[in-house]
Design a protein around this motif. Structure first.
Motif, PDB file in Angstrom:
ATOM      1  N   LEU A  17      -8.308  12.162   1.348  1.00 32.51           N
ATOM      2  CA  LEU A  17      -7.282  11.663   0.810  1.00 32.51           C
ATOM      3  C   LEU A  17      -7.387  10.362   0.105  1.00 32.51           C
ATOM      4  CD1 LEU A  17      -5.075  13.095   2.257  1.00 32.51           C
ATOM      5  CD2 LEU A  17      -4.179  11.121   3.374  1.00 32.51           C
ATOM      6  N   TYR A  18      -8.307   9.480   0.399  1.00 31.49           N
ATOM      7  CA  TYR A  18      -8.620   8.245  -0.195  1.00 31.49           C
ATOM      8  C   TYR A  18      -9.220   8.703  -1.621  1.00 31.49           C
ATOM      9  CZ  TYR A  18     -11.123   4.240  -1.854  1.00 31.49           C
ATOM     10  OH  TYR A  18     -11.612   3.142  -2.556  1.00 31.49           O
ATOM     11  N   SER A  28      -8.818  11.247  -3.189  1.00 31.64           N
ATOM     12  CA  SER A  28      -7.999  11.832  -4.265  1.00 31.64           C
ATOM     13  C   SER A  28      -6.625  10.819  -4.718  1.00 31.64           C
ATOM     14  CB  SER A  28      -7.130  13.267  -3.777  1.00 31.64           C
ATOM     15  OG  SER A  28      -6.505  12.929  -2.433  1.00 31.64           O
ATOM     16  N   LYS A  29      -6.554   9.841  -3.735  1.00 33.56           N
ATOM     17  CA  LYS A  29      -5.813   9.002  -4.375  1.00 33.56           C
ATOM     18  C   LYS A  29      -6.308   8.267  -5.329  1.00 33.56           C
ATOM     19  CE  LYS A  29      -2.610   7.662  -0.665  1.00 33.56           C
ATOM     20  NZ  LYS A  29      -2.316   6.787   0.579  1.00 33.56           N
ATOM     21  N   LYS A  30      -7.667   7.889  -5.259  1.00 33.71           N
ATOM     22  CA  LYS A  30      -8.208   7.115  -6.034  1.00 33.71           C
ATOM     23  C   LYS A  30      -8.527   7.866  -7.515  1.00 33.71           C
ATOM     24  CE  LYS A  30     -12.855   5.305  -6.427  1.00 33.71           C
ATOM     25  NZ  LYS A  30     -14.129   5.259  -5.938  1.00 33.71           N
ATOM     26  N   SER A  61      -6.360  10.027  -8.638  1.00 34.03           N
ATOM     27  CA  SER A  61      -4.967  10.094  -9.300  1.00 34.03           C
ATOM     28  C   SER A  61      -4.749   8.737 -10.031  1.00 34.03           C
ATOM     29  CB  SER A  61      -3.901  10.430  -8.516  1.00 34.03           C
ATOM     30  OG  SER A  61      -3.644   9.840  -7.305  1.00 34.03           O
ATOM     31  N   GLU A  62      -5.150   7.650  -9.206  1.00 36.23           N
ATOM     32  CA  GLU A  62      -5.220   6.225  -9.830  1.00 36.23           C
ATOM     33  C   GLU A  62      -5.978   6.328 -10.951  1.00 36.23           C
ATOM     34  OE1 GLU A  62      -6.306   1.703  -9.016  1.00 36.23           O
ATOM     35  OE2 GLU A  62      -7.638   3.407  -9.350  1.00 36.23           O
ATOM     36  N   PRO A  98      -0.530   4.235  -7.496  1.00 39.18           N
ATOM     37  CA  PRO A  98      -0.498   4.675  -5.932  1.00 39.18           C
ATOM     38  C   PRO A  98      -1.076   3.200  -5.454  1.00 39.18           C
ATOM     39  CG  PRO A  98      -2.331   5.568  -7.291  1.00 39.18           C
ATOM     40  CD  PRO A  98      -1.411   4.923  -8.216  1.00 39.18           C
ATOM     41  N   LYS A  99      -0.861   3.198  -4.052  1.00 44.62           N
ATOM     42  CA  LYS A  99      -1.393   1.907  -3.146  1.00 44.62           C
ATOM     43  C   LYS A  99      -2.575   2.748  -2.693  1.00 44.62           C
ATOM     44  CE  LYS A  99       3.026   0.253  -1.697  1.00 44.62           C
ATOM     45  NZ  LYS A  99       3.766  -0.022  -0.441  1.00 44.62           N
ATOM     46  N   ILE A 100      -3.700   1.792  -2.943  1.00 44.76           N
ATOM     47  CA  ILE A 100      -4.722   2.162  -1.926  1.00 44.76           C
ATOM     48  C   ILE A 100      -5.011   0.974  -1.192  1.00 44.76           C
ATOM     49  CG2 ILE A 100      -7.442   2.338  -2.510  1.00 44.76           C
ATOM     50  CD1 ILE A 100      -6.970   3.765  -4.613  1.00 44.76           C
ATOM     51  N   GLU A 102      -1.391  -3.028  -4.001  1.00 45.18           N
ATOM     52  CA  GLU A 102      -0.767  -2.573  -4.754  1.00 45.18           C
ATOM     53  C   GLU A 102      -1.052  -3.707  -6.261  1.00 45.18           C
ATOM     54  OE1 GLU A 102       3.912  -1.260  -5.794  1.00 45.18           O
ATOM     55  OE2 GLU A 102       3.329  -2.569  -3.927  1.00 45.18           O
TER      56      GLU A 102
END
Lengths: 548, 548
Positions: free
Chosen positions: A459-460, A462-464, A466-467, A524-526, A530
């Motif tokens: 999850l982390y 994939s967020k990273k 997309s960021e 996205p928030k990591i 923010e």
């Protein structure tokens, strides 16, 4: 006529002296490593297992240099501030193999009461020097010291020198000095790594290590938070075999089977006890001693089998266990690797063969971790770091079988996986305590633990990712802002004013475009942080301007 | 005030009962496998090690079926025609852990005097049944039997029943019956494989195995040739530590250091002894008992270090060892795999830490061997097949690191590699005797042995390849012979004779061409066999004709 064989008995001390590799003393490198390990583990068992914040001092000194023919001799000394050994037990505790305080059902680092004695035997075999022990308990007014050798044929301590001193401080603890042949040069990295990993998992301990070169490795205490100490448990019926049942029956003071069940086993109430006895057809009022009377072996077998197989006992109690806890694991991983992302998990207790166990796992990602083809695996059992025989360990089996690509982790990966198993009986493969057997229940718990954290990591990542994509987009758009602003500014004011207001106007348009672009973007928030998109846009524009 | 620990002593029997996995009894599958192993190994030690051609009978019977809750119970019985156990030793030999005839310097399958006792403990713990032993020595007029249990707390045998019968035949040997919980279904393949591999390496033994399903596996004796039995050795000075030296000095009857050196050690003559004593400054007339007198520990250390490091002792004697021999290994491999090519090698003896060892290796190629990605590895130590923990074994390390392509062997390869290590001290990693440590001397010997055979195999394969190329050439040339013959025949006789003599003439020309082609071709010899090129040429022509 054939020649006959000659038979003889061997003491357990002689057995381990002749087969020293079985306890991990297979060569001078392993021997010095194993000696440090056994002493440090005893020290930690004497402190954190009894609610004492550990202070452990380790020193290794060269006492005789190596030659072409033979390894050097070293004095290894380890001191702790633990509960100490009662004076009347010192001789046997250090001079008799298989004499120990650890033959109880409790989570301890030592398990066999063997390790330090194997080190003493090795020291004796290679240098002939006695071991020197200094110890004092909390309640004692004296400090006691003994120098002793092990009489290998008899497995008994031989006191060379002993005495006592009046205690002038409130010190309590134990200090042990051993002299042995060893290969410090080759063992150095492993020993330092061992201490480092011990500090990682016990950040509440203060550890000082002085090397033969007088280098000091100091691991300060970083928290006073200690895991709850493990406590002693009664046996769980599922772990009982016929021989244990016989021993329990012969020692019990209970007068009926009902009492016997309730008193001698873990968490069995009267109702469960009655139901169980009924299920195997045993009278609750029968005297348990009946089971070991002659001619009753069938009865004994019925009870033993019943204990092991009855389904309605409560599972083994895990509140006796002392896991490290998610917080301490995360603190440790973060500190050691300065990792970008860490997460730990402490699983629910499970049991195998009547022994409760808890699996804990942690993953660290990024930061100072050097990317490699496989994740770096840190293995622990009852808070001991395990450094040898990695590929034979059940944790390695689990971790190496995971397809990390499914978790968005590409090779080479900056990944550390930590696995800790806490149990009243760790299923080691050998006396040297280096790798864990493939117990099925254990394997599946480790798998579940590691996969659960890996899913968070995915999850982390994939967020990273997309960021990163979004950032790239922002950069692309922002780069054109000055150009667009210039064009708009030309179009929006009459040509005669180009010279004077042109620049001002341009700045205003840029300002407007920055606001428009920034607002339309949501980063996205990591980890709850923010970032301000406007900052990114402005910094891109600043760079573009500089390029012009 | 901190709580104190309670200390207690544990007997070695209790230790192994509580830590049964250390001796290989980690679950019902391993337990039944390990039981068969330990009994069979004892039987072989009692026969071929004493010049008796082994006859071993193994039977496993189910005595209680499995239920959902618990494994089945089996009776395992193993009988041999060995030297038997003297009646006064039976009780201790089977009822006391660390009581054995094997604590001598000799190549035996058993090493720790532990295996069968661990099996008996396991049997007792899981079924409560006593072990039943029947034995007779060659010189005895009686057959003795005993039923016994081990008193685990005391580590002593408890006789349940005993007696003797007058011997009516000249039988000698031992038969042991054990009842234990086990998982035969899961263990079956491993047990059969174990017996098969034992038969492979001991083709002079007759082995019968009866399974619980009453299947009979019969391995007949295929040769009466037995390797020379191992014999007992005196210790080599390079393997001596301080504790051993102390023990030797206290037992010796010699009166001077010179005598002590010559009498108590392996192959030290008077000259070497004098030179050695001079080199460490010891008077040859000194009484050896001086070394263990008080205050002389420095002297003791000097002698111990000298013994271990003096360069001019002869290397450890290897004539005490009993390798299998190249012939028996090749016979075994050929029989088992019906291989296309086999070769074995017995290396010269080497030593580590004063222990002599011999490495033997064999390779089988082709035939019934199923091609796989890695070679199939058959590991043996002191004639015991090792089936578990393959990846932890030094042999696996060596074999898996070989680049087989360099030996013209392509993946998947129909290749079996056998490695046997014979030693007075096999460096096992654990009491369960499943894998060997990475002793450097051993590793390089195994490497040399396997590579040497692999080079022969490369030669064979490249000859085979060049033969194939040649054969293809012959076929190509031969195919044209009929056509060329026809053309020649047309040219060489007048057209009017074409109808009558044409055919005859054609045959003659073919005959001539066959001779010419056959003689100009030399096929390489494979394994000393030479093929007749003429046959090949003729068979090709025959086929060409048929095609027409």
């Amino acid at each position: 006529m054939k020649a006959q064989e000659k038979y003889r008995e061997m003491s357990i001390a002689e057995f381990f002296a002749k087969n020293k590799e079985l306890a991990g003393f297979s060569n001078p490198t392993r021997a010095i490593y194993q000696t440090v390990r056994e002493l440090v583990e005893n020290s930690l068992d004497a402190t954190d297992s009894h609610n004492v914040l550990p202070e452990v001092k380790i020193s290794i000194k060269e006492v005789e240099a190596a030659t072409d023919d033979k390894p050097a001799k070293y004095e290894v000394a380890v001191e702790d501030n633990g509960i100490g050994v009662p004076p009347n037990e010192i001789a046997n505790a250090f001079g008799k193999v298989l004499y120990s305080s650890k033959y109880v059902i409790r989570q301890t680092r030592g398990m066999y009461g063997l390790g330090v004695k194997a080190a003493i035997l090795y020291s004796q075999m290679t240098t002939g020097q006695p071991v020197f022990i200094v110890s004092s308990t909390d309640s004692s007014d004296n400090i006691y010291y003994k120098k002793l050798l092990i009489d290998i044929k008899k497995n008994e301590p031989v006191i060379i020198e002993e005495g006592q001193l009046l205690k002038r401080s409130n010190w309590h603890g134990t200090k042990v000095y051993l002299t042995l042949e060893g290969d410090w040069i080759r063992a150095k990295q492993k020993i330092i790594e061992y201490i480092k990993r011990t500090a990682l998992i016990a950040p509440y301990a203060e550890i000082v290590f002085e090397t033969p070169e007088n280098e000091i490795y100091y691991f300060p205490r970083v928290t006073k938070k200690m895991p709850k100490p493990p406590s002693e448990a009664k046996p769980h019926p599922h772990g009982i075999d016929i021989e244990q049942l016989k021993a329990m029956v012969s020692f019990t003071k209970t007068k009926t089977m009902l009492e016997f069940m309730v008193e001698e086993f873990q968490s069995i109430g009267e109702i469960t006890a009655r139901k169980f006895l009924e299920s195997i057809g045993i009278d609750p009022n029968m005297n348990p001693k009946m089971l070991i009377e002659k001619g009753n072996s069938k009865l004994l077998q019925v009870v033993a089998t019943g204990l092991r197989t009855y389904k309605n006992f409560r599972p083994p109690r895990s509140d006796y266990l002392s896991p490290i806890g998610e917080e301490l694991i995360e603190v440790g991983l973060k500190r050691l690797f300065n990792a970008e992302w860490v997460k730990a998990i402490t699983r629910q207790a499970r049991a195998y063969e009547g022994h409760p166990f808890i699996v804990e796992a942690g993953i660290a990602y990024g930061g100072n971790i050097i990317p490699t083809e496989e994740p770096v695996l840190l293995r622990y059992a009852n808070k001991i770091p395990l450094l040898y025989e990695e590929r034979e360990d059940v944790s390695y089996k689990v971790v190496s079988s995971i397809n990390w690509k499914l978790y968005n982790i590409e090779e080479p990966m900056p990944l550390v996986v930590l696995v800790h198993v806490a149990s009243t009986k760790v299923p080691y493969k050998g006396v040297g305590k280096e790798s864990l057997s493939e117990v099925q229940e254990l394997e599946s718990e480790i798998k579940n633990a590691v996969q659960e954290i890996a899913r968070s990591l995915r999850l982390y990542i994939s967020k990273k990712n997309s960021e990163r994509t979004l950032r790239e987009k922002i950069v692309t758009i922002s780069k054109y802002i000055p150009e667009i602003a210039r064009s708009l500014s030309i179009l929006s004011i009459p040509p005669d004013k180009w010279g004077t207001d042109g620049k001002n106007n341009n700045e205003k348009i840029i300002e407007k475009l920055v606001k428009i672009v920034s607002k339309s973007i949501e980063l996205p928030k990591i980890d709850g942080k923010e970032e301000d998109p406007e900052k990114i846009v402005r910094s891109v524009i600043a760079n573009v301007k500089l390029e012009q």
